[in-house]
Design an enzyme around this catalytic site. Sequence first.
Site, PDB file in Angstrom:
ATOM      1  N   ASP A  82     -29.956 -23.197   7.180  1.00  0.00           N
ATOM      2  CA  ASP A  82     -29.161 -22.057   6.701  1.00  0.00           C
ATOM      3  C   ASP A  82     -29.864 -21.459   5.488  1.00  0.00           C
ATOM      4  OD1 ASP A  82     -27.325 -20.260   5.716  1.00  0.00           O
ATOM      5  OD2 ASP A  82     -25.639 -21.661   5.712  1.00  0.00           O
ATOM      6  N   SER A  95     -18.524 -20.383   4.758  1.00  0.00           N
ATOM      7  CA  SER A  95     -19.120 -19.137   4.303  1.00  0.00           C
ATOM      8  C   SER A  95     -18.191 -18.438   3.308  1.00  0.00           C
ATOM      9  CB  SER A  95     -19.430 -18.260   5.527  1.00  0.00           C
ATOM     10  OG  SER A  95     -20.202 -17.141   5.188  1.00  0.00           O
ATOM     11  N   HIS A 147     -27.123 -20.301   9.437  1.00  0.00           N
ATOM     12  CA  HIS A 147     -25.773 -20.171   8.888  1.00  0.00           C
ATOM     13  C   HIS A 147     -24.707 -20.273   9.983  1.00  0.00           C
ATOM     14  CE1 HIS A 147     -22.869 -19.110   5.854  1.00  0.00           C
ATOM     15  NE2 HIS A 147     -22.451 -18.059   6.519  1.00  0.00           N
ATOM     16  N   ASP A 148     -25.027 -19.773  11.160  1.00  0.00           N
ATOM     17  CA  ASP A 148     -24.094 -19.822  12.288  1.00  0.00           C
ATOM     18  C   ASP A 148     -23.654 -21.234  12.653  1.00  0.00           C
ATOM     19  OD1 ASP A 148     -23.604 -17.211  12.830  1.00  0.00           O
ATOM     20  OD2 ASP A 148     -24.807 -17.099  14.669  1.00  0.00           O
TER      21      ASP A 148
END
Lengths: 383, 383
Positions: free
Chosen positions: B319, B154, B352-353
Site C-alpha cells: 500500500d 482508509s 491500498h485495495d
Amino acid sequence: MALISDLGDQTPSRMAFDAPLPLQSGASLPAYELVVETYGRLNADKSNAVLVCHALNASHHVAGTYGGDEKTRGWWDNMVGPGKPVDTDRYFVVGINNPGSCFGSTGPASIDPATGQPWGSRFPVVTVEDWVDAQARVLDRLGIERLAAVMGGSLGGMQALCWAMRHAARVAHCVAIATAPNLSAQNIAFNEVARRAIITDPDFHGGDFYAHGVVPRQGLAMARMVGHITYLSDDAMASKFGRNLRNGELGYGFDVDFQIESYLRHQGEKFSGIFDANTYLLLTRALDYFDPAAAHGGDLTAALAPATARFLLASFTTDWRFAPERSREIVRALLANRREVSYAEIESPHGHDAFLMDEPHYHDMVRAYFDRIAHDLKLEGAR
Amino acid sequence: MALISDLGDQTPSRMAFDAPLPLQSGASLPAYELVVETYGRLNADKSNAVLVCHALNASHHVAGTYGGDEKTRGWWDNMVGPGKPVDTDRYFVVGINNPGSCFGSTGPASIDPATGQPWGSRFPVVTVEDWVDAQARVLDRLGIERLAAVMGGSLGGMQALCWAMRHAARVAHCVAIATAPNLSAQNIAFNEVARRAIITDPDFHGGDFYAHGVVPRQGLAMARMVGHITYLSDDAMASKFGRNLRNGELGYGFDVDFQIESYLRHQGEKFSGIFDANTYLLLTRALDYFDPAAAHGGDLTAALAPATARFLLASFTTDWRFAPERSREIVRALLANRREVSYAEIESPHGHDAFLMDEPHYHDMVRAYFDRIAHDLKLEGAR
C-alpha cells in the site's frame, strides 16, 4: 582539472531534410526541419562527438544561455560545459530537438505543406526509434560516423539505449540514466490520465486548436501536475512542502490551502503557457511504445544482443517513476550478453528529478566515465 | 465456528435530525437526514455495537444485498455477516452514510431548504470530526452509549481514530486499517489533481451543475482514474495488466492501446455515472484536512493522549497510498501513551485495495480480535 567556466551564449541552427523520414507506424514525415545546437569543437578525426538526447520537457538547448539571460540556461547545463562532467573542452556535444517537439523542430504546430495549415491532429505518431533515426541523419550531415558516446536520462535514456541497439556500430559508449527498458502499467496509467486531461479539454478541439486561436491550458496544466507528482519522491515532497498551509489556516473550500497545491498549480500554469498539447500527447505515447524486448517475445537480452557499446547506467534510490529495479533489468540483460557495464544506484532524496540535479556523487561518476573515454580515445586535453 | 451464511436483503432506514450540526469550519448543517443500516441484534445491555465507518466510494450499505441483486452487495460484505470476522450473530453492526455523501444522506445534491434548490456549491465543507459527531448522534438515537468497537479502513480508519480521541469514553476498541494520521504532501497532490479535473470540467458549472441538467462526467472520470492508480500497487497493475495490448497491436494514436488504459477508462466512466462530483470534492477535502496532531504542534502522541480504547491497526506491505510507515506512526504514538495496541503488517500484493479484499491472514486476525472482544464482553454466542 580545468576551471569550470560557462559556455555562454549559444546559437542554434536549423537543418532542413528533404527526404521523408520513414516512421515505425508505416507513415512517414515529409520534408522536415530539426533544430540543432552544438558545444565544443569536433576534432579532426571526428572521434569526440557526444550526442545528448532530450527527455519530455526539453530540447536541443542542452547548455549555455541565449542573450545572456539566466532564465534561458540549457536543461543540462550542470552536466555539459567546459570543465563539467561532459567536458566541452574535449568533447563535441550535439543537442537535437526531436521531430514532434514544440521547441523549433517540425512538430504539430508547424505548417503541413500538404494543407498549408498546422499539422495538429494529423501529425504522425513518432517513436523513440523514429527519433533516433532522425538524429542519425543529423550526425550524417555533421560528418560524424561514430559517437564517442550517446547519452540521455529518462526518455532520453531510452533513446541512448535505442541507439546502442539500432545503430550499434556508431556508438562507442552508451550512458543511460534514470531510465527503463519500457514503461510499467502504472507509468502508462499516469500518461493516460495526462492525455485524457488534454483530450477532454474543450479547447483541445480534437488537436486542431490552433485554428480556433485557443490552447487547452487547463488540460495541459493538469497533465503537468500529474507528471510533477511522479517526478518527485514522496520524501522530497514531504520535506519541501509537507502539510504547510499557504495562508496559515484552512480555508474550508476547494481553493489553494496547502503549499503543495499552490506549487502544482503554478507548475501547471507555467507549463501550459509554453508547451504544445499535441507534443505532450506525442511524447507520452513515445514513452508508452518504447519496448525493445517486445519484438523478441519480451526477451530484453535478445533485444540488446546487437549492442556492442560499453555502458554506463545510473539510477536514483527514490526514483519511483523509473525505479532502480528497471535499470537493473537492463544491466542484467547486458551482462547476459557479456557487455561491459558500469552501474551505479545513487542515494538521492530527489526522485526522478535527481538526474537533472547537481548531485556530487552522480556527477563525479559521469565525469570519471567521460575521463576514461577521453583517455581511451586519446582525445586532446584528456587528463 | 458457525457456518458462514449470507445476511441477505437489507432495508436501510432514514433518520432525520432537526438540531443543526455544528461544523469545524464554524458553519453548521441545518436540519439533515442520514441513512443508516444495521446488521444483527443489539443486546439487552447494548454492549455489542460495532460502528463501521465508510471510506470514499462507499456508504451505510456495509453488507448484504438489496432485492436479492448480487450487484448490490455491501462494500465490506466479506468482513461483516454471520460467521464472518465481524460476526453479526454476536455483534450489532451499524453503517451510517456520512453527511455530504451522494448515497442517500443529506449532501450537495439534496435540496437546501433555504433556497428550494440543490445545495451544490453551497454545501458546507465537512470534516472527519464533523462526520464522527454526526455518527455520535445516530448512536444516541439508537440508545448506544458505548461501542464495543469502531472500525474502518482508509478514510474510515481516520474516523475510527477520531472517535477514539473525540469521544474516548464511548469507544472500547478502535480498529483502524490501512490508514494514516494525516495525508502526505503526495496524497494531497493527487487529491488536488482529482479536484482540478472536476472543477475545470465545463459541465461542473462551479458546483451547480444540477440546474443545468448535466454532470461533469469527464472530470469525475479523470478523478477516479487518478484514484484508481493510487489504490493499486505497481506490482498488482503489472501482474493484472502489464503491457498487454487490447487489440494485439499498437494503434499509433491516442485511443486505447493498452489494457490498463481500457481498464482505467472503464472505471472512470462507471464511477462518473453513479457518483456526485461535489461529494468527491468534499470527501477528498475531508481527507486532506484530517490531522489530529496539528492542534498539538504536530505531536501525534499528545493528540492521542485522550484515547482510552484498545487498538488494532493493520497495514498492507504494497500500500503506497497509506503505507505501513504511516500506521507505524500511529502505533508509536499510542505506545508512547502506554495504550494497548495490536499491529499487523500484512503481506499483500494488492496495494491500498487490500483492505477490502478477502486476504485470509488479514481476516483471521480481525476475526481473532473480535473473538477476544466478545469473550471480554461475555457476549452471547462468544466462542
